[in-house]
Motif scaffolding. Structure first.
Motif, PDB file in Angstrom:
ATOM      1  N   ILE A   1       9.888  -5.732  30.245  1.00  0.00           N
ATOM      2  CA  ILE A   1      10.125  -5.012  28.995  1.00  0.00           C
ATOM      3  C   ILE A   1       9.914  -5.898  27.774  1.00  0.00           C
ATOM      4  N   HIS A   2      10.285  -7.151  27.852  1.00  0.00           N
ATOM      5  CA  HIS A   2      10.143  -8.051  26.708  1.00  0.00           C
ATOM      6  C   HIS A   2       8.666  -8.301  26.386  1.00  0.00           C
ATOM      7  N   GLU A   3       7.875  -8.522  27.418  1.00  0.00           N
ATOM      8  CA  GLU A   3       6.441  -8.731  27.193  1.00  0.00           C
ATOM      9  C   GLU A   3       5.785  -7.447  26.686  1.00  0.00           C
ATOM     10  N   TYR A   4       6.216  -6.291  27.206  1.00  0.00           N
ATOM     11  CA  TYR A   4       5.689  -5.009  26.747  1.00  0.00           C
ATOM     12  C   TYR A   4       5.978  -4.814  25.256  1.00  0.00           C
ATOM     13  N   GLU A   5       7.223  -5.090  24.842  1.00  0.00           N
ATOM     14  CA  GLU A   5       7.586  -4.936  23.434  1.00  0.00           C
ATOM     15  C   GLU A   5       6.785  -5.890  22.553  1.00  0.00           C
ATOM     16  N   GLN A   6       6.586  -7.108  23.022  1.00  0.00           N
ATOM     17  CA  GLN A   6       5.810  -8.080  22.259  1.00  0.00           C
ATOM     18  C   GLN A   6       4.354  -7.611  22.132  1.00  0.00           C
ATOM     19  N   THR A   7       3.811  -7.043  23.193  1.00  0.00           N
ATOM     20  CA  THR A   7       2.451  -6.511  23.155  1.00  0.00           C
ATOM     21  C   THR A   7       2.360  -5.370  22.149  1.00  0.00           C
ATOM     22  N   GLN A   8       3.357  -4.465  22.136  1.00  0.00           N
ATOM     23  CA  GLN A   8       3.358  -3.344  21.200  1.00  0.00           C
ATOM     24  C   GLN A   8       3.444  -3.832  19.757  1.00  0.00           C
ATOM     25  N   GLU A   9       4.261  -4.843  19.498  1.00  0.00           N
ATOM     26  CA  GLU A   9       4.360  -5.407  18.147  1.00  0.00           C
ATOM     27  C   GLU A   9       3.035  -6.042  17.724  1.00  0.00           C
ATOM     28  N   SER A  10       2.380  -6.732  18.636  1.00  0.00           N
ATOM     29  CA  SER A  10       1.084  -7.346  18.327  1.00  0.00           C
ATOM     30  C   SER A  10       0.047  -6.272  18.011  1.00  0.00           C
ATOM     31  N   LEU A  11       0.045  -5.189  18.780  1.00  0.00           N
ATOM     32  CA  LEU A  11      -0.897  -4.104  18.518  1.00  0.00           C
ATOM     33  C   LEU A  11      -0.629  -3.445  17.173  1.00  0.00           C
ATOM     34  N   ALA A  12       0.643  -3.299  16.816  1.00  0.00           N
ATOM     35  CA  ALA A  12       0.984  -2.719  15.513  1.00  0.00           C
ATOM     36  C   ALA A  12       0.499  -3.611  14.377  1.00  0.00           C
ATOM     37  N   LEU A  13       0.663  -4.923  14.522  1.00  0.00           N
ATOM     38  CA  LEU A  13       0.174  -5.854  13.501  1.00  0.00           C
ATOM     39  C   LEU A  13      -1.350  -5.811  13.386  1.00  0.00           C
ATOM     40  N   LEU A  14      -2.033  -5.711  14.512  1.00  0.00           N
ATOM     41  CA  LEU A  14      -3.487  -5.613  14.481  1.00  0.00           C
ATOM     42  C   LEU A  14      -3.941  -4.333  13.788  1.00  0.00           C
ATOM     43  N   LYS A  15      -3.206  -3.249  13.999  1.00  0.00           N
ATOM     44  CA  LYS A  15      -3.531  -1.986  13.336  1.00  0.00           C
ATOM     45  C   LYS A  15      -3.355  -2.123  11.821  1.00  0.00           C
ATOM     46  N   ILE A  16      -2.284  -2.771  11.394  1.00  0.00           N
ATOM     47  CA  ILE A  16      -2.055  -2.994   9.960  1.00  0.00           C
ATOM     48  C   ILE A  16      -3.186  -3.834   9.375  1.00  0.00           C
ATOM     49  N   LEU A  17      -3.595  -4.874  10.083  1.00  0.00           N
ATOM     50  CA  LEU A  17      -4.697  -5.712   9.614  1.00  0.00           C
ATOM     51  C   LEU A  17      -5.999  -4.918   9.499  1.00  0.00           C
ATOM     52  N   ALA A  18      -6.263  -4.060  10.481  1.00  0.00           N
ATOM     53  CA  ALA A  18      -7.477  -3.245  10.443  1.00  0.00           C
ATOM     54  C   ALA A  18      -7.447  -2.286   9.258  1.00  0.00           C
ATOM     55  N   GLN A  19      -6.282  -1.673   9.002  1.00  0.00           N
ATOM     56  CA  GLN A  19      -6.156  -0.767   7.864  1.00  0.00           C
ATOM     57  C   GLN A  19      -6.329  -1.525   6.548  1.00  0.00           C
ATOM     58  N   SER A  20      -5.792  -2.729   6.473  1.00  0.00           N
ATOM     59  CA  SER A  20      -5.933  -3.551   5.269  1.00  0.00           C
ATOM     60  C   SER A  20      -7.387  -3.908   5.019  1.00  0.00           C
ATOM     61  N   ARG A  21      -8.080  -4.268   6.070  1.00  0.00           N
ATOM     62  CA  ARG A  21      -9.501  -4.625   5.939  1.00  0.00           C
ATOM     63  C   ARG A  21     -10.305  -3.411   5.473  1.00  0.00           C
ATOM     64  N   LYS A  22      -9.978  -2.230   6.010  1.00  0.00           N
ATOM     65  CA  LYS A  22     -10.670  -1.016   5.606  1.00  0.00           C
ATOM     66  C   LYS A  22     -10.426  -0.728   4.126  1.00  0.00           C
ATOM     67  N   SER A  23      -9.186  -0.881   3.674  1.00  0.00           N
ATOM     68  CA  SER A  23      -8.861  -0.680   2.253  1.00  0.00           C
ATOM     69  C   SER A  23      -9.591  -1.687   1.381  1.00  0.00           C
ATOM     70  N   LEU A  24      -9.632  -2.912   1.825  1.00  0.00           N
ATOM     71  CA  LEU A  24     -10.323  -3.967   1.077  1.00  0.00           C
ATOM     72  C   LEU A  24     -11.811  -3.656   0.950  1.00  0.00           C
ATOM     73  N   ASN A  25     -12.416  -3.220   2.044  1.00  0.00           N
ATOM     74  CA  ASN A  25     -13.839  -2.890   2.025  1.00  0.00           C
ATOM     75  C   ASN A  25     -14.132  -1.695   1.112  1.00  0.00           C
ATOM     76  N   LYS A  26     -13.201  -0.756   0.999  1.00  0.00           N
ATOM     77  CA  LYS A  26     -13.380   0.403   0.125  1.00  0.00           C
ATOM     78  C   LYS A  26     -13.057   0.077  -1.326  1.00  0.00           C
ATOM     79  N   GLY A  27     -12.446  -1.061  -1.564  1.00  0.00           N
ATOM     80  CA  GLY A  27     -12.087  -1.443  -2.925  1.00  0.00           C
ATOM     81  C   GLY A  27     -10.742  -0.907  -3.368  1.00  0.00           C
ATOM     82  N   ASP A  28      -9.941  -0.426  -2.436  1.00  0.00           N
ATOM     83  CA  ASP A  28      -8.605   0.099  -2.748  1.00  0.00           C
ATOM     84  C   ASP A  28      -7.582  -1.038  -2.777  1.00  0.00           C
ATOM     85  N   VAL A  29      -7.757  -1.966  -3.691  1.00  0.00           N
ATOM     86  CA  VAL A  29      -6.850  -3.108  -3.783  1.00  0.00           C
ATOM     87  C   VAL A  29      -6.414  -3.289  -5.232  1.00  0.00           C
TER      88      VAL A  29
END
Length: 84
Positions: free
Chosen positions: A36-64
């Protein structure tokens, strides 16, 4: 050879589930079993990667905006709210 009883099986699985090391089994298809601990850590890492991807998309669109501009707007709003 006799099959192990239910109590013996649950004891073996109980020890297996309590171990902190992830195990995996492979046959025609793969399945990975994590503790369970490794699963939760994996889920947190995936959530952070999703935030980074959304940030990059906003940056590329100029929404900064500059952080200084945002803080100045907040200070102005807080000042206006306190005088009202």
């Amino acid at each position: 050879m006799a099959q192990p009883g239910r109590a013996q099986r649950s004891g073996r699985w109980g020890r297996w589930f309590k171990s902190s090391r992830p195990d995996h089994f492979t046959s025609n298809k793969s399945i990975v079993i994590q503790d369970i601990h490794e699963y939760e850590q994996t889920q947190e890492s995936l959530a952070l990667l999703k935030i980074l991807a959304q940030s990059r998309k906003s940056l590329n669109k100029g929404d900064v905006r500059l952080a200084a501009d945002v803080f100045n707007e907040l200070k102005t709003k807080m000042k206006n709210d306190s005088t009202s």
